[in-house]
Design an enzyme around this catalytic site. Structure first.
Site, mmCIF file in Angstrom:
data_model
loop_
_atom_site.group_PDB
_atom_site.id
_atom_site.type_symbol
_atom_site.label_atom_id
_atom_site.label_comp_id
_atom_site.label_asym_id
_atom_site.label_seq_id
_atom_site.Cartn_x
_atom_site.Cartn_y
_atom_site.Cartn_z
ATOM 1 N N ASN A 54 0.872 -1.176 0.000
ATOM 2 C CA ASN A 54 0.000 0.000 0.000
ATOM 3 C C ASN A 54 0.909 1.226 0.000
ATOM 4 O OD1 ASN A 54 -1.864 2.002 0.407
ATOM 5 N ND2 ASN A 54 -2.759 1.118 2.261
ATOM 6 N N ARG A 91 -2.562 -2.015 -3.449
ATOM 7 C CA ARG A 91 -3.783 -1.243 -3.237
ATOM 8 C C ARG A 91 -3.716 0.006 -4.117
ATOM 9 N NH1 ARG A 91 -5.788 2.140 2.020
ATOM 10 N NH2 ARG A 91 -7.872 2.494 1.231
ATOM 11 N N HIS A 139 -13.002 2.692 0.224
ATOM 12 C CA HIS A 139 -13.002 1.582 1.204
ATOM 13 C C HIS A 139 -13.634 0.334 0.584
ATOM 14 C CE1 HIS A 139 -13.219 4.760 4.656
ATOM 15 N NE2 HIS A 139 -11.955 4.385 4.482
ATOM 16 N N LEU A 162 -15.977 2.469 10.231
ATOM 17 C CA LEU A 162 -15.779 3.678 11.037
ATOM 18 C C LEU A 162 -14.358 3.688 11.578
ATOM 19 C CD1 LEU A 162 -19.138 3.561 13.088
ATOM 20 C CD2 LEU A 162 -18.741 4.502 10.797
ATOM 21 N N GLY A 170 -10.825 7.478 8.565
ATOM 22 C CA GLY A 170 -11.726 7.736 7.435
ATOM 23 C C GLY A 170 -12.919 6.823 7.616
ATOM 24 N N ARG A 211 -11.952 14.968 8.143
ATOM 25 C CA ARG A 211 -12.669 15.344 6.910
ATOM 26 C C ARG A 211 -14.116 15.715 7.229
ATOM 27 N NH1 ARG A 211 -11.134 10.076 3.534
ATOM 28 N NH2 ARG A 211 -9.588 9.601 5.120
ATOM 29 N N GLU A 257 -14.702 -1.518 15.317
ATOM 30 C CA GLU A 257 -14.279 -2.784 15.933
ATOM 31 C C GLU A 257 -14.051 -2.654 17.436
ATOM 32 O OE1 GLU A 257 -10.831 -4.160 13.733
ATOM 33 O OE2 GLU A 257 -11.865 -3.761 11.854
ATOM 34 N N GLU A 260 -8.412 -5.794 4.663
ATOM 35 C CA GLU A 260 -8.231 -5.424 3.259
ATOM 36 C C GLU A 260 -7.037 -6.150 2.647
ATOM 37 O OE1 GLU A 260 -8.933 -0.905 2.743
ATOM 38 O OE2 GLU A 260 -8.676 -1.214 4.881
#
Ligand code: AMP
Length: 399
Positions: A7, A91, A180, A211, A214, A243, A336, A386
């Site tokens: 990534n 990614r 996402h 959540l 971002g 953001r 989580e 991911e």
């Protein structure tokens, strides 16, 4: 099989070497401050082995070389030689409307990623740098690009179309893309597996709440994305750490007029100084906000309430969009781990038939059913992964 998952950011590069079948992570770490003074971390078998500042990595190529030399190191490495790496998965932030799924990297794929740079100006150039660095250092390894936008390409036109002149969609590709996507896809697969509906997803209605720093929600019908909160870029939707989420565009004109900001300054305010940080003035981190709230900080309280309100509202909107909901899932850092955060989001959603079990909800970082047995809507915590999704796509395409 061993897949290297990358990534790449503009001055950073996260990596994991993993087995796509078992999900076992052999080693992982982070190259930071690429092109500056360089910082390198390497963890193997759960232990930090290297955590070093002043490791000059002028470009992403040297960063990849540092990763490989740590992986094959005779003392602390996890593989005997580079030959053991079967393929590399990357990614990539923005695939525009071109990429509905992951793709094996070739010149055409790279050109298409390049064409999407105007849509993802901060991330796509960095993602390409990561790909090209790996091609230089490992020219014979298959490389796969996995797009954050791809899962959302099943949205219907009424969900992805903005109510602005249609020519901007036709000529300039202005539409909702969503992000996402790799996380939402992973959660969709896990949730369907838990519900026993992997083979027959038709009729299922899942809302995933990713959540974290971002944040985005995704409405998943029949196992496919039908709507998501982020838009052309990852600034839209619910408020986030820094953001702003959805705001009235008039605010920009008004503030730019009053303070003489140019568009760059305005975007920096909306991307970096807004969200729960902007409201609270305390922090973008939810743990700091909860602490400040407990100490009586009213703006921290307002920031949290605003966040929970917007998540709750989006859940209601997606239940309406899908004509119901079978399962609500919480994932990513806040989803989580934030026990009270989840309870506060769910407060008032009993009318949907969703009842949280306070004891079951007292869980962190592992898969769990957190609704009561008589709750019509099942509520789950599912940690996202991911990297595993990227590794699995890479394995499938590299074959
Ligand atoms: P992510 O971007 O997915 O890594 O999530 C980062 C966010 O998760 C930060 O705002 C953290 O404050 C939040 N987070 C991590 N652990 C907890 C926790 N135990 N309770 C509440 N929020 C948490």
């Amino acid at each position: 099989m061993k897949i290297l998952v990358i990534n790449a950011g503009s001055s950073s590069l996260k990596y994991q070497l993993m087995d796509p079948d078992s999900g076992n992570v052999f080693a992982k770490g982070l190259c930071e401050r690429i092109g500056i003074d360089g910082k390198f971390t390497y963890k193997a078998n759960g232990q930090t082995i290297i955590d070093a500042a002043d490791c000059p990595m002028p470009t992403h190529k040297e960063a990849i070389e540092a990763v490989l030399s740590a992986l094959v190191d005779p003392k602390n490495g996890v593989i005997g030689s580079m030959d053991e790496i079967d393929a590399v998965g990357h990614r990539v932030l923005h695939g525009g409307a071109k990429f509905t799924e992951s793709c094996l990297v070739d010149d055409a794929c790279k050109d298409a990623i390049r064409e999407c740079i105007p849509l993802g100006p901060l991330h796509n150039p960095a993602n390409l740098m990561g790909i090209e660095a790996c091609q230089k250092v490992m020219p014979t390894k298959p490389q796969v690009a996995v797009f954050d936008t791809a899962f959302h390409m099943t949205m219907p036109a009424e969900a992805y179309t903005y109510a602005i002149p249609y020519e901007y969609y036709e000529k300039d590709q202005v539409r909702r893309y969503g992000f996402h996507g790799t996380s939402h896809r992973y959660i969709a697969q896990r949730a369907l597996a838990i519900l026993g509906r992997t083979e027959n997803p038709e009729g299922t209605k899942i809302i995933n709440c990713h959540l974290g720093n971002g944040s985005s929600l995704c409405a998943i019908k029949d196992g496919k994305c039908v709507d998501t909160t982020m838009g052309l870029g990852p600034l839209a939707g619910i408020p986030m750490g820094t953001r702003c989420g959805d705001i009235d565009a008039t605010i920009m004109e008004y503030l730019m007029g009053r303070y003489g900001y140019d568009i760059k300054e305005m975007m920096t305010i909306l991307n970096k100084k807004s969200g729960v940080l902007g409201i609270s003035g305390v922090s973008s981190d939810f743990r700091d906000l909860e602490k400040a709230e407990a100490e009586g900080n009213e703006r921290a309280h307002l920031a949290l309430e605003k966040f929970f309100y917007e998540v709750r509202k989006a859940i209601g909107a997606y239940a309406a969009a899908m004509g119901g909901v079978d399962a609500i899932v919480f994932t990513a850092g806040v989803g989580e781990n934030g026990v009270s955060n989840r309870a506060r989001v769910m407060k008032g959603l009993e009318f949907l038939g969703a009842k949280l079990d306070p004891e079951r909800n007292n869980t962190r970082g592992k898969e769990a059913l957190i609704s009561t047995d008589d709750s019509k809507v099942k509520v789950f915590v599912i940690p996202t992964n991911e990297e595993l999704m990227i590794a699995k796509d890479t394995q499938a395409l590299a074959k």
